[in-house]
Design a protein around this motif. Structure first.
Motif, PDB file in Angstrom:
ATOM      1  N   ILE A  44      13.169   4.239   0.817  1.00  0.00           N
ATOM      2  CA  ILE A  44      11.883   3.533   0.824  1.00  0.00           C
ATOM      3  C   ILE A  44      11.084   3.929   2.054  1.00  0.00           C
ATOM      4  CG2 ILE A  44      10.789   1.259   1.075  1.00  0.00           C
ATOM      5  CD1 ILE A  44      13.131   0.135  -0.642  1.00  0.00           C
ATOM      6  N   LEU A  45      11.725   3.913   3.208  1.00  0.00           N
ATOM      7  CA  LEU A  45      11.026   4.238   4.455  1.00  0.00           C
ATOM      8  C   LEU A  45      10.531   5.685   4.469  1.00  0.00           C
ATOM      9  CD1 LEU A  45      13.308   2.326   6.977  1.00  0.00           C
ATOM     10  CD2 LEU A  45      11.066   1.633   6.095  1.00  0.00           C
ATOM     11  N   VAL A  46      11.308   6.600   3.923  1.00  0.00           N
ATOM     12  CA  VAL A  46      10.886   8.002   3.838  1.00  0.00           C
ATOM     13  C   VAL A  46       9.677   8.123   2.904  1.00  0.00           C
ATOM     14  CG1 VAL A  46      11.564  10.295   2.996  1.00  0.00           C
ATOM     15  CG2 VAL A  46      13.117   8.991   4.452  1.00  0.00           C
ATOM     16  N   ASP A  47       9.719   7.398   1.774  1.00  0.00           N
ATOM     17  CA  ASP A  47       8.583   7.405   0.843  1.00  0.00           C
ATOM     18  C   ASP A  47       7.324   6.866   1.518  1.00  0.00           C
ATOM     19  OD1 ASP A  47      10.205   8.418  -1.141  1.00  0.00           O
ATOM     20  OD2 ASP A  47      10.419   6.516  -2.216  1.00  0.00           O
ATOM     21  N   VAL A  48       7.475   5.768   2.248  1.00  0.00           N
ATOM     22  CA  VAL A  48       6.324   5.163   2.924  1.00  0.00           C
ATOM     23  C   VAL A  48       5.771   6.121   3.971  1.00  0.00           C
ATOM     24  CG1 VAL A  48       5.597   3.286   4.459  1.00  0.00           C
ATOM     25  CG2 VAL A  48       7.000   2.789   2.460  1.00  0.00           C
ATOM     26  N   LYS A  49       6.643   6.775   4.706  1.00  0.00           N
ATOM     27  CA  LYS A  49       6.197   7.750   5.710  1.00  0.00           C
ATOM     28  C   LYS A  49       5.378   8.855   5.045  1.00  0.00           C
ATOM     29  CE  LYS A  49       7.769  11.221   8.937  1.00  0.00           C
ATOM     30  NZ  LYS A  49       8.716  12.289   9.017  1.00  0.00           N
ATOM     31  N   GLU A  79       3.752   8.674   2.147  1.00  0.00           N
ATOM     32  CA  GLU A  79       2.492   8.104   1.665  1.00  0.00           C
ATOM     33  C   GLU A  79       1.490   7.924   2.801  1.00  0.00           C
ATOM     34  OE1 GLU A  79       3.405   4.496  -0.429  1.00  0.00           O
ATOM     35  OE2 GLU A  79       4.664   5.535  -1.889  1.00  0.00           O
ATOM     36  N   LEU A  80       1.977   7.444   3.946  1.00  0.00           N
ATOM     37  CA  LEU A  80       1.080   7.260   5.097  1.00  0.00           C
ATOM     38  C   LEU A  80       0.577   8.593   5.637  1.00  0.00           C
ATOM     39  CD1 LEU A  80       2.883   4.350   6.977  1.00  0.00           C
ATOM     40  CD2 LEU A  80       0.706   4.245   5.741  1.00  0.00           C
ATOM     41  N   ALA A  81       1.443   9.610   5.639  1.00  0.00           N
ATOM     42  CA  ALA A  81       1.019  10.933   6.094  1.00  0.00           C
ATOM     43  C   ALA A  81      -0.056  11.495   5.166  1.00  0.00           C
ATOM     44  CB  ALA A  81       2.218  11.879   6.167  1.00  0.00           C
ATOM     45  N   SER A  82       0.132  11.327   3.870  1.00  0.00           N
ATOM     46  CA  SER A  82      -0.873  11.795   2.902  1.00  0.00           C
ATOM     47  C   SER A  82      -2.182  11.043   3.086  1.00  0.00           C
ATOM     48  CB  SER A  82      -0.367  11.603   1.471  1.00  0.00           C
ATOM     49  OG  SER A  82       0.736  12.414   1.213  1.00  0.00           O
ATOM     50  N   GLU A 131      -2.730  -1.141  -0.066  1.00  0.00           N
ATOM     51  CA  GLU A 131      -1.855  -0.973  -1.230  1.00  0.00           C
ATOM     52  C   GLU A 131      -0.530  -0.326  -0.839  1.00  0.00           C
ATOM     53  OE1 GLU A 131      -4.363   1.248  -3.864  1.00  0.00           O
ATOM     54  OE2 GLU A 131      -5.508  -0.534  -4.462  1.00  0.00           O
ATOM     55  N   ILE A 132      -0.589   0.651   0.051  1.00  0.00           N
ATOM     56  CA  ILE A 132       0.646   1.285   0.537  1.00  0.00           C
ATOM     57  C   ILE A 132       1.506   0.250   1.256  1.00  0.00           C
ATOM     58  CG2 ILE A 132       1.573   2.956   2.204  1.00  0.00           C
ATOM     59  CD1 ILE A 132      -0.885   4.740   1.549  1.00  0.00           C
ATOM     60  N   ASN A 133       0.891  -0.527   2.139  1.00  0.00           N
ATOM     61  CA  ASN A 133       1.640  -1.546   2.887  1.00  0.00           C
ATOM     62  C   ASN A 133       2.208  -2.621   1.967  1.00  0.00           C
ATOM     63  OD1 ASN A 133       1.371  -0.418   5.429  1.00  0.00           O
ATOM     64  ND2 ASN A 133      -0.578  -1.432   5.812  1.00  0.00           N
ATOM     65  N   THR A 134       1.420  -3.067   0.997  1.00  0.00           N
ATOM     66  CA  THR A 134       1.889  -4.100   0.074  1.00  0.00           C
ATOM     67  C   THR A 134       3.084  -3.594  -0.737  1.00  0.00           C
ATOM     68  OG1 THR A 134      -0.312  -5.076  -0.088  1.00  0.00           O
ATOM     69  CG2 THR A 134       1.223  -5.563  -1.874  1.00  0.00           C
ATOM     70  N   ALA A 135       2.977  -2.375  -1.243  1.00  0.00           N
ATOM     71  CA  ALA A 135       4.085  -1.805  -2.014  1.00  0.00           C
ATOM     72  C   ALA A 135       5.339  -1.666  -1.145  1.00  0.00           C
ATOM     73  CB  ALA A 135       3.684  -0.453  -2.593  1.00  0.00           C
ATOM     74  N   ALA A 136       5.160  -1.224   0.089  1.00  0.00           N
ATOM     75  CA  ALA A 136       6.304  -1.062   0.995  1.00  0.00           C
ATOM     76  C   ALA A 136       6.959  -2.410   1.286  1.00  0.00           C
ATOM     77  CB  ALA A 136       5.858  -0.405   2.300  1.00  0.00           C
ATOM     78  N   MET A 137       6.156  -3.417   1.583  1.00  0.00           N
ATOM     79  CA  MET A 137       6.716  -4.737   1.886  1.00  0.00           C
ATOM     80  C   MET A 137       7.412  -5.344   0.665  1.00  0.00           C
ATOM     81  SD  MET A 137       6.438  -5.408   5.023  1.00  0.00           S
ATOM     82  CE  MET A 137       6.607  -3.685   5.422  1.00  0.00           C
TER      83      MET A 137
END
Length: 119
Positions: free
Chosen positions: A90-95, A97-100, A25-31
């Motif tokens: 976007i990239l900072v948000d994804v980072k 989310e992935l860290a969490s 879900e994180i990857n799909t939202a990021a893409m």
């Protein structure tokens, strides 16, 4: 004893599947968000090209052409910088989310580690 082991195995698999689903879900939202930024860039270039063609048809001398090109370049540069800023957000948000996601996975692993060590 076998039922307890089976239950723990089932719980562990469910936890792993939930984690993989969340990662997906994180990857799909990021893409999706990054693809939107790319589409906006394509639209920007198309719009800029159309404006240049229209402006070139209206210029009467070289000075007008230089003025139009400068104005269009400044407009496009401003829009490009805004797009780059949004992409970085976007990239900072994804980072984050992935860290969490990774921290949550480590917490689950650490919580289950004592149970595994006892067996």
């Amino acid at each position: 004893m076998d039922n307890e082991l089976l239950k723990k195995w089932t719980d562990m698999n469910k936890t792993a599947m939930d984690a993989m689903k969340e990662l997906g879900e994180i990857n799909t939202a990021a893409m999706t968000r990054l693809t939107q930024r790319q589409m906006e860039m394509v639209n920007l270039y198309m719009e800029s090209g159309a404006k240049q063609l229209q402006a070139m048809g209206e210029v009467k001398n070289v000075q007008d052409m230089v003025n139009v090109q400068s104005r269009l370049f400044a407009e496009m540069n401003e829009k490009l910088m805004e797009n780059a800023r949004q992409t970085i957000e976007i990239l900072v948000d994804v980072k984050s989310e992935l860290a969490s996601w990774a921290e949550k996975g480590m917490e689950v692993a650490n919580a289950n580690l004592p149970n595994v060590a006892k067996k």
